[in-house]
Design a protein around this motif. Structure first.
Motif, short mmCIF file in Angstrom:
data_model
loop_
_atom_site.label_atom_id
_atom_site.label_comp_id
_atom_site.label_asym_id
_atom_site.label_seq_id
_atom_site.Cartn_x
_atom_site.Cartn_y
_atom_site.Cartn_z
N GLN A 283 8.63 -53.62 -39.46
CA GLN A 283 9.69 -53.39 -40.44
C GLN A 283 9.06 -53.22 -41.82
O GLN A 283 7.92 -53.62 -42.04
CB GLN A 283 10.66 -54.58 -40.44
CG GLN A 283 11.20 -54.88 -39.07
CD GLN A 283 12.65 -55.34 -39.11
OE1 GLN A 283 13.18 -55.64 -40.16
NE2 GLN A 283 13.27 -55.37 -37.96
N GLU A 284 9.83 -52.65 -42.73
CA GLU A 284 9.32 -52.46 -44.10
C GLU A 284 9.19 -53.79 -44.82
O GLU A 284 9.93 -54.72 -44.55
CB GLU A 284 10.26 -51.55 -44.90
CG GLU A 284 9.88 -50.09 -44.81
CD GLU A 284 10.61 -49.27 -45.83
OE1 GLU A 284 10.19 -49.26 -47.01
OE2 GLU A 284 11.59 -48.63 -45.44
N GLN A 285 8.23 -53.84 -45.74
CA GLN A 285 8.07 -54.98 -46.62
C GLN A 285 8.23 -54.48 -48.06
O GLN A 285 7.96 -53.32 -48.36
CB GLN A 285 6.68 -55.61 -46.44
CG GLN A 285 6.48 -56.23 -45.09
CD GLN A 285 5.12 -56.89 -44.97
OE1 GLN A 285 4.15 -56.45 -45.56
NE2 GLN A 285 5.06 -57.96 -44.20
N TYR A 286 8.69 -55.38 -48.93
CA TYR A 286 8.92 -55.03 -50.32
C TYR A 286 8.26 -56.06 -51.21
O TYR A 286 8.40 -57.25 -51.00
CB TYR A 286 10.43 -55.01 -50.61
CG TYR A 286 11.19 -54.06 -49.71
CD1 TYR A 286 11.30 -52.71 -50.03
CD2 TYR A 286 11.77 -54.52 -48.53
CE1 TYR A 286 11.99 -51.84 -49.21
CE2 TYR A 286 12.45 -53.65 -47.69
CZ TYR A 286 12.56 -52.31 -48.04
OH TYR A 286 13.22 -51.46 -47.22
N LEU A 287 7.52 -55.57 -52.22
CA LEU A 287 6.86 -56.45 -53.17
C LEU A 287 7.67 -56.50 -54.45
O LEU A 287 7.89 -55.48 -55.09
CB LEU A 287 5.44 -55.96 -53.48
CG LEU A 287 4.65 -56.79 -54.49
CD1 LEU A 287 4.39 -58.20 -53.96
CD2 LEU A 287 3.35 -56.11 -54.84
N MET A 288 8.14 -57.69 -54.80
CA MET A 288 8.83 -57.90 -56.09
C MET A 288 7.79 -58.43 -57.07
O MET A 288 7.31 -59.56 -56.91
CB MET A 288 9.96 -58.92 -55.93
CG MET A 288 11.16 -58.41 -55.18
SD MET A 288 12.46 -59.67 -55.05
CE MET A 288 12.71 -60.14 -56.74
N LYS A 289 7.44 -57.62 -58.06
CA LYS A 289 6.46 -58.04 -59.07
C LYS A 289 7.15 -58.82 -60.17
O LYS A 289 8.30 -58.55 -60.51
CB LYS A 289 5.74 -56.83 -59.63
CG LYS A 289 4.86 -56.14 -58.62
CD LYS A 289 4.04 -55.05 -59.26
CE LYS A 289 3.06 -54.50 -58.23
NZ LYS A 289 2.13 -53.56 -58.82
N ASP A 290 6.43 -59.78 -60.72
CA ASP A 290 6.91 -60.61 -61.84
C ASP A 290 8.25 -61.26 -61.51
O ASP A 290 9.14 -61.34 -62.35
CB ASP A 290 7.02 -59.78 -63.12
CG ASP A 290 5.69 -59.17 -63.51
OD1 ASP A 290 4.67 -59.87 -63.39
OD2 ASP A 290 5.67 -57.99 -63.92
#
Length: 129
Positions: free
Chosen positions: A72-79
């Motif tokens: 599945q897709e992964q998402y990076l939330m920065k800060d």
């Protein structure tokens, strides 16, 4: 931990240092596990980021939580929050971990190197200086 690792401490040496300073693990135990140290050293949360989708839940009726290895897709939330560790220190640790790893990519395949990192060799060489 990050600074110790950059001072060429092995994970075992970090565990000993934590025991010597009576530092309790996140689970409230006196002894830290290698896995806990390795997870902390690679966890993006320490620099204020959050990776969403590291795990996912399987289809009904199984519904078991699984580690996401690209299914599945992964998402990076920065800060996403205030960092605990300086990003430069974090990146240095990631590079040092790659350097110490005995796994390398050759033609797109993971292979073991003929040699491996040893903090004992470093200590011995520093003692000779």
């Amino acid at each position: 931990m990050f600074n110790l690792y950059l001072r060429r401490y092995s994970v075992d040496m970090i565990i000993k240092e934590l025991a010597d300073t009576n530092t309790i693990s996140p689970q409230g135990k006196d002894k830290w596990s290698k896995r806990a140290i390795q997870t902390m050293l690679t966890n993006e949360k320490y620099i204020g980021n959050v990776m969403l989708g590291k795990t996912y839940t399987g289809q009904f009726p199984n519904n078991q939580q699984k580690v996401n290895r690209g299914a599945q897709e992964q998402y990076l939330m920065k800060d996403a929050h205030e960092p605990i560790i300086n990003i430069g220190v974090f990146k240095q640790v990631q590079e040092e971990m790659k350097h110490r790893s005995n796994i390398e990519l050759v033609n797109g395949k993971a292979k073991r190197k003929g040699t491996h990192y040893s903090a004992k060799k470093i200590e011995k060489n520093q003692g000779d200086e």
